[in-house]
Design a protein around this motif. Sequence first.
Motif, PDB file in Angstrom:
ATOM      1  N   GLN A 385       0.934  -1.314  -0.150  1.00  0.00           N
ATOM      2  CA  GLN A 385      -0.078  -0.042   0.109  1.00  0.00           C
ATOM      3  C   GLN A 385       0.829   1.293   0.188  1.00  0.00           C
ATOM      4  N   SER A 386       2.063   1.211   0.623  1.00  0.00           N
ATOM      5  CA  SER A 386       2.808   2.383   0.845  1.00  0.00           C
ATOM      6  C   SER A 386       3.537   2.759  -0.530  1.00  0.00           C
ATOM      7  N   LEU A 387       4.030   1.738  -0.985  1.00  0.00           N
ATOM      8  CA  LEU A 387       4.409   1.952  -2.563  1.00  0.00           C
ATOM      9  C   LEU A 387       3.505   2.398  -3.587  1.00  0.00           C
ATOM     10  N   GLN A 388       2.146   1.791  -3.339  1.00  0.00           N
ATOM     11  CA  GLN A 388       1.198   2.052  -4.612  1.00  0.00           C
ATOM     12  C   GLN A 388       0.975   3.474  -4.185  1.00  0.00           C
ATOM     13  N   LYS A 389       0.609   3.835  -2.994  1.00  0.00           N
ATOM     14  CA  LYS A 389       0.459   5.144  -2.412  1.00  0.00           C
ATOM     15  C   LYS A 389       1.392   6.518  -2.895  1.00  0.00           C
ATOM     16  N   SER A 510     -18.591   3.007   9.931  1.00  0.00           N
ATOM     17  CA  SER A 510     -20.125   3.208   9.511  1.00  0.00           C
ATOM     18  C   SER A 510     -20.090   4.669   9.166  1.00  0.00           C
ATOM     19  N   GLU A 511     -19.351   5.605   9.967  1.00  0.00           N
ATOM     20  CA  GLU A 511     -19.273   6.988   9.451  1.00  0.00           C
ATOM     21  C   GLU A 511     -18.640   7.306   8.319  1.00  0.00           C
ATOM     22  N   ALA A 512     -17.108   6.402   8.198  1.00  0.00           N
ATOM     23  CA  ALA A 512     -16.602   6.456   6.962  1.00  0.00           C
ATOM     24  C   ALA A 512     -17.392   6.227   5.734  1.00  0.00           C
ATOM     25  N   ARG A 513     -18.170   5.168   6.013  1.00  0.00           N
ATOM     26  CA  ARG A 513     -18.865   4.762   4.550  1.00  0.00           C
ATOM     27  C   ARG A 513     -19.804   5.995   4.176  1.00  0.00           C
ATOM     28  N   TYR A 514     -20.428   6.357   5.168  1.00  0.00           N
ATOM     29  CA  TYR A 514     -21.238   7.912   4.969  1.00  0.00           C
ATOM     30  C   TYR A 514     -20.514   8.839   4.267  1.00  0.00           C
ATOM     31  N   TYR A 515     -19.320   9.385   4.919  1.00  0.00           N
ATOM     32  CA  TYR A 515     -18.622  10.230   4.324  1.00  0.00           C
ATOM     33  C   TYR A 515     -18.260   9.923   2.796  1.00  0.00           C
ATOM     34  N   ASP A 525     -12.325  15.092  -5.798  1.00  0.00           N
ATOM     35  CA  ASP A 525     -11.101  14.517  -6.362  1.00  0.00           C
ATOM     36  C   ASP A 525     -10.462  13.977  -5.161  1.00  0.00           C
ATOM     37  N   LYS A 526      -9.815  12.422  -5.490  1.00  0.00           N
ATOM     38  CA  LYS A 526      -9.387  11.729  -4.620  1.00  0.00           C
ATOM     39  C   LYS A 526      -7.774  12.025  -4.221  1.00  0.00           C
ATOM     40  N   SER A 527      -7.250  13.501  -4.938  1.00  0.00           N
ATOM     41  CA  SER A 527      -5.994  13.672  -4.411  1.00  0.00           C
ATOM     42  C   SER A 527      -6.336  14.877  -3.330  1.00  0.00           C
ATOM     43  N   THR A 558      -9.098   4.915   2.544  1.00  0.00           N
ATOM     44  CA  THR A 558      -7.965   4.426   1.642  1.00  0.00           C
ATOM     45  C   THR A 558      -8.365   3.494   0.631  1.00  0.00           C
ATOM     46  N   ASP A 559      -9.262   2.308   1.236  1.00  0.00           N
ATOM     47  CA  ASP A 559      -9.564   1.397   0.247  1.00  0.00           C
ATOM     48  C   ASP A 559     -10.259   1.822  -1.143  1.00  0.00           C
ATOM     49  N   ALA A 560     -11.102   2.912  -0.849  1.00  0.00           N
ATOM     50  CA  ALA A 560     -11.629   3.756  -1.936  1.00  0.00           C
ATOM     51  C   ALA A 560     -10.780   4.637  -2.672  1.00  0.00           C
ATOM     52  N   GLY A 561      -9.489   4.762  -2.283  1.00  0.00           N
ATOM     53  CA  GLY A 561      -8.584   5.602  -3.113  1.00  0.00           C
ATOM     54  C   GLY A 561      -8.258   6.899  -2.719  1.00  0.00           C
ATOM     55  N   TYR A 562      -8.962   7.332  -1.585  1.00  0.00           N
ATOM     56  CA  TYR A 562      -8.899   8.691  -1.091  1.00  0.00           C
ATOM     57  C   TYR A 562      -7.643   8.402  -0.092  1.00  0.00           C
ATOM     58  N   LEU A 563      -6.256   8.619  -0.429  1.00  0.00           N
ATOM     59  CA  LEU A 563      -4.870   8.327   0.332  1.00  0.00           C
ATOM     60  C   LEU A 563      -4.717   9.541   1.005  1.00  0.00           C
ATOM     61  N   ASN A 564      -4.912  10.758   0.774  1.00  0.00           N
ATOM     62  CA  ASN A 564      -4.512  11.820   1.736  1.00  0.00           C
ATOM     63  C   ASN A 564      -5.226  11.940   2.961  1.00  0.00           C
TER      64      ASN A 564
END
Length: 624
Positions: A385-389, A510-515, A525-527, A558-564
Amino acid sequence: MNYQVVLFENESDSVGTLIHASTPQLPKMQSTQTATLTQSLNAVDTFEFSLGYENPGYNLVTPMKSLIKIFQDGNLIFFGRVIKQKPVMDTSGLMYQTFNANSVEDYLHDSAQIQQKVSNCDLKAYLQAIIGQHNSQVENYKKFNVGTVTVTDPAGSADRYLDYEDTFDAITNRLINIYGGYITVDYGSMTINYLKSVGSQISTPLQIGFNMKSANKTIDPTSVVTRLIPTGADSSTDSLSTDKSSLTADKQPTTAKTTLANQGYVDNQALIDEFGIIASTQNFDGVTDTTTLKQKAQVWLAKQSAAKESWEISVSNLHLIDKTIDDFKVGNKYQFINDFVAPTEWLQVTELDLNLVTPTNSTIKIGDVNMNLSAYLNKKIKQTQSLQKKISLLSALTASQASTIANQANILEKLSDNYSNLSGQVTDIVSGNSLWSPGTVFIDLSSNNGSMSVSDFTSLYNAGVRGLIDKLTESTDYTNSLFDSQTANASSAHIKTIGTYHYYKGGGASEARYYLSQLQAKSIDKSLIVACDVEDSGLSTSESELNTELTDFFKVLTDAGYLNTCLYGSSSWFDTRFSSSLAKYTWKAAWGSIKPSNRSAWQYTNEFNGLSLDASKSYDKAFL
């Protein structure tokens, strides 16, 4: 930083001879050879050094008699004896001598324990018995006192035993290897302490681009056992050795032992799935029935480490030129930050090599750390994950720069020959592409700030505001109704939306899924920064529980691609209510003029420009 090395001809020499000092005009060790002090946890520290013919200590050294003291800024950091001497003439004709010295813990190799029973004793009394036996056998200057003991045996006091063995080995095998902890020595009083923990967590990181010159990590799974063939007590009959005629060296009588029926082994299937079948044997003395033997074998195999992890990191000791940067010390923990080698984590220094002639160069070693299978697999996942990020961030940066170049090229093509229009467009380009610098101001808004016009944001832009983080959601059922208008009007005033935040109420994933659902609904944007505001008075007061909740929260993002990912909270909550390392960035609130340490952004006021408005300063390019 000033180092001084003093040589004492023997234990009766109370004055000593200065053989090295950092101060000019004073004696120096041979700079072209070696002058390395190696400090370690639970080991004898060593000092290897060379003296040229002109050094006042050149002819004063007697191995096993001469003593060495090393001072760092007046503090005694090494005390020991010279154990080896090697005269040298190299190919250029240079004459010098190389010496090896061991710290006073080496005196524990000069005595041996004898068989004895120490009745009904705790660990301190046990250590005192070991040291007492040592002291009865050696000269006065080699004797130790027993000081603080904080390691305990959960079973309490018990009868304990000693056998014929080296005193240092007895302490290692009968205390450290069984109960853990660390042996330290106060050199001034020759006092041995046995401590449950040593060192502190230090704010100075081990970071690429700051003080890290090189780093390597070794993960060694070669000692793992995945299949165990256990044996127990000797059987009463010896069916394997009935024929004792013409025995040879490779055909000796053997004694049958208690073994398992049928397949004769036990497996750890999880380890086999990861590493394959690696068999070994283990004898359990005294076990005579197969049921007990199988149980003990299963317990032994379940405790197997999947791998050993060790590190070696070469650093520049910036403390020598900036006293606000922490020095490196054995036992302390430092945060390792280099995504290309490993995910960010805290590492305890178990060995430190100091070069006394060139003290800016040091090598840090992290000793063998046993990892169970879960930790081993988790490290593999985090490494990937670290390298992918990092690759994703570099790709995004490349794409962003290419887009910026293309946009500027289009603008240049459309510039008018009219000087006034050209000047205006150049001004827009410059203001719209100003370079990031530490301390750039951004604001954070919520519906509490109410509707704000383009004019309102223009006034803020003129006051120095360049970025906006807008509240998007709260708990699992609230979305900021003013989000669209606030971000749109800010953009019209050239204030960039750099991220969003969620006000956390304790609902974990559950809060993260709503967010996440609202981030996706608004095509955020995921960046951009995705921050979790952790300040609600109803949150768990257990650090471990809150860390678990927030770990689950950020994993959804992070699983959804929001890495920051980013943690927001008061400076006092970081590392007391929750861990700073849970998210990529830290955004700390500490209103006033004192900037908190180890932060990516600092919320320094709630009254920016005379308004009821939170404002922060950026200390990472992700925040502007």
